[in-house]
Design an enzyme around this catalytic site. Sequence first.
Site: not given
Ligand code: TIU
Length: 220
Positions: A22, A127, A156, A160
Amino acid sequence: MIDCEPYPLAFDRAHAALLIIDMQRDFLEPGGFGAALGNDVSLLRRAIEPTRRVLTAARAAELLVIHTREGHRPDLSDLPPAKKARGRLKAGIGDRGPMGRILVRGEPGHDIIAELAPVAGEPVIDKPGKGAFHATDLDAILRNRGIAQLIVCGVTTEVCVNTTVREANDRGYECLVLEDCVGSYFPEFHEMGLRMIKAQGGIFGWVGRSQPLIAALGER
Ligand code: TIU
């Protein structure tokens, strides 16, 4: 052997893949969705350069490289109403945001940042959830290629990345999370997210830094 915690990992490059989670414009760029929510994106951006070095080394070593993106179909048919409602945001998932519709596939903000853009032959997993295995073909792609170990980068750390590592662990994959290649908007969650992975003898996996892995990838 790769130096990491809680103890060295017997790296098996023939059965390893790099998984970059991500690294999307909406999470990392000033002016994106993450920033619009009041987050300091510099905490995530620290991971870009180390991840770029790992990506370069992985490509040179001909490791399978897989990218993921969190997002939804333009018609939002795969967006759970509970996820849509969460946060009571004025501009939430599917709504107009600073970089197009927020977390919608095909929109500029949903794209992976230019520094880490996928190249031909690198699968991109779209995803709908936080975990990269939920409602995707990631597990099939990994098994078809005989992958047993995942080198994990991305954002993060506690959301995720952690969710994906837990999913991977339950499916029998060994995960090495590179602490300088992951990031969180919350330094305390970053720290604890990493500690949760490597605690209890590596309950979910290993945590290390990028340099020993890059060195191992350079050995032939
Ligand atoms: N990719 C990911 O971690 N999506 C999130 O929504 N992370 C947050 O920390 N909000």
